[in-house]
Scaffold this motif. Structure first.
Motif, PDB file in Angstrom:
ATOM      1  N   ASP A 127       0.870  -1.184   0.000  1.00 40.96           N
ATOM      2  CA  ASP A 127       0.000   0.000   0.000  1.00 40.96           C
ATOM      3  C   ASP A 127       0.902   1.228   0.000  1.00 40.96           C
ATOM      4  N   THR A 128       1.089   1.793  -1.185  1.00 44.16           N
ATOM      5  CA  THR A 128       2.031   2.906  -1.327  1.00 44.16           C
ATOM      6  C   THR A 128       1.316   4.193  -1.735  1.00 44.16           C
ATOM      7  N   LYS A 129       1.958   5.305  -1.440  1.00 42.50           N
ATOM      8  CA  LYS A 129       1.409   6.602  -1.827  1.00 42.50           C
ATOM      9  C   LYS A 129       1.535   6.823  -3.330  1.00 42.50           C
ATOM     10  N   ASP A 130       2.646   6.373  -3.884  1.00 44.12           N
ATOM     11  CA  ASP A 130       2.927   6.543  -5.311  1.00 44.12           C
ATOM     12  C   ASP A 130       3.368   5.190  -5.862  1.00 44.12           C
ATOM     13  N   ALA A 131       2.448   4.486  -6.518  1.00 44.48           N
ATOM     14  CA  ALA A 131       2.749   3.146  -7.036  1.00 44.48           C
ATOM     15  C   ALA A 131       3.850   3.194  -8.091  1.00 44.48           C
ATOM     16  N   GLY A 132       3.859   4.240  -8.901  1.00 44.46           N
ATOM     17  CA  GLY A 132       4.880   4.370  -9.936  1.00 44.46           C
ATOM     18  C   GLY A 132       6.274   4.479  -9.336  1.00 44.46           C
ATOM     19  N   GLU A 208      10.872   4.024   2.626  1.00 44.18           N
ATOM     20  CA  GLU A 208       9.853   3.813   3.655  1.00 44.18           C
ATOM     21  C   GLU A 208       8.795   4.910   3.643  1.00 44.18           C
ATOM     22  N   ASP A 209       9.200   6.147   3.285  1.00 46.77           N
ATOM     23  CA  ASP A 209       8.261   7.260   3.328  1.00 46.77           C
ATOM     24  C   ASP A 209       7.190   7.171   2.242  1.00 46.77           C
ATOM     25  N   ASN A 210       7.328   6.211   1.335  1.00 47.16           N
ATOM     26  CA  ASN A 210       6.328   6.056   0.273  1.00 47.16           C
ATOM     27  C   ASN A 210       5.216   5.085   0.661  1.00 47.16           C
ATOM     28  N   TYR A 211       5.319   4.502   1.834  1.00 48.12           N
ATOM     29  CA  TYR A 211       4.314   3.540   2.289  1.00 48.12           C
ATOM     30  C   TYR A 211       3.240   4.222   3.131  1.00 48.12           C
ATOM     31  N   ASN A 212       1.986   3.840   2.889  1.00 53.52           N
ATOM     32  CA  ASN A 212       0.883   4.318   3.722  1.00 53.52           C
ATOM     33  C   ASN A 212       0.767   3.518   5.009  1.00 53.52           C
ATOM     34  N   GLY A 213       1.231   2.303   4.977  1.00 53.54           N
ATOM     35  CA  GLY A 213       1.140   1.423   6.141  1.00 53.54           C
ATOM     36  C   GLY A 213       2.011   0.204   5.922  1.00 53.54           C
ATOM     37  N   PRO A 214       1.977  -0.745   6.860  1.00 54.03           N
ATOM     38  CA  PRO A 214       2.819  -1.932   6.732  1.00 54.03           C
ATOM     39  C   PRO A 214       2.407  -2.800   5.543  1.00 54.03           C
TER      40      PRO A 214
END
Length: 233
Positions: A127-132, A208-214
């Motif tokens: 679950d990422t903020k920016d999949a690209g 790590e900062d691109n992840y919304n959660g684990p």
């Protein structure tokens, strides 16, 4: 990816039917070119064991519009077996179906033996903020790093690959990409993955900062798999 919940009392019979009958249908459809891959995986450990899906069926199709048509051929393949003795849907229930698009990024060490080396797999959803940005990191940093470790014999990983989550897209399933790590034993799958003396690339930094959660990661035992042979050289 079709996740199923099979009652533990039915598990032995369920796996028997999948490996005896449905795997043979998958082999036939692979030869026809309708399927490129089929596998049945059994979950190992995890949370909410009493209720969570404990089986994962993976089907890779060449044409999703005709995907449901191939399963009707089971009776023709086994004309002397009653359908009630081959059916699996009466032994459990489907919980979730996830549609993925492969990115063709599978890598593995040279001289890999699928039957011996592919015994366990971590299925990981991101679950990422920016999949690209995440996919670029995997293509440009993670994949080359894993390949380097494989070439140097400094990882127990026997394969890696990734895919884009096409559907569903909802608050209950927020994941945008998926990846998998293959291992030849449960010990390796639960270990650190890389040797202590492996030299990590100097510019390697996990975003790590691109992840919304684990990450959503579960371990599975590969019960059986059917795959298309590699193209002739």
């Amino acid at each position: 990816h079709q996740y199923r919940r099979i009652d533990p009392a039915n598990m032995q019979e369920y796996l028997k039917r999948e490996t005896t009958y449905w795997s043979k249908l998958a082999e036939q459809e692979v030869k026809k070119g309708n399927l490129t891959f089929w596998a049945i995986l059994q979950r190992v450990g995890g949370e909410d064991i009493q209720n969570a899906p404990n089986i994962l069926i993976i089907n890779s199709f060449n044409n999703m519009d005709t995907a449901n048509e191939i399963w009707g051929g089971i009776e023709a393949l086994f004309p002397d077996v009653k359908m009630e003795d081959m059916a699996t849907w009466n032994l459990g229930k489907s919980v979730t179906t996830v549609y993925l698009r492969s990115l063709g990024n599978h890598i593995e060490p040279e001289n890999t033996n699928m039957e011996e080396d592919f015994k366990y797999v971590h299925i990981i959803y991101h679950d990422t903020k920016d999949a690209g940005k995440h996919l670029t990191f995997e293509a440009e940093k993670w994949k080359p790093m894993v390949k380097k470790a494989m070439d140097e014999g400094k990882t127990v990983m026997k394969g890696w690959g990734n895919a884009v989550v096409v559907s569903p897209e909802s608050p209950d399933f927020p994941y945008k990409t998926q990846s998998y790590d293959l291992f030849s034993s449960m010990t390796d799958a639960l270990g650190p993955g890389f040797s202590e003396d492996f030299t990590w690339p100097e510019d390697f930094a996990f975003p790590e900062d691109n992840y919304n959660g684990p990450r959503n990661s579960h371990l599975y035992r590969i019960v059986q798999a059917v795959t298309a042979p590699p193209p002739a050289e």
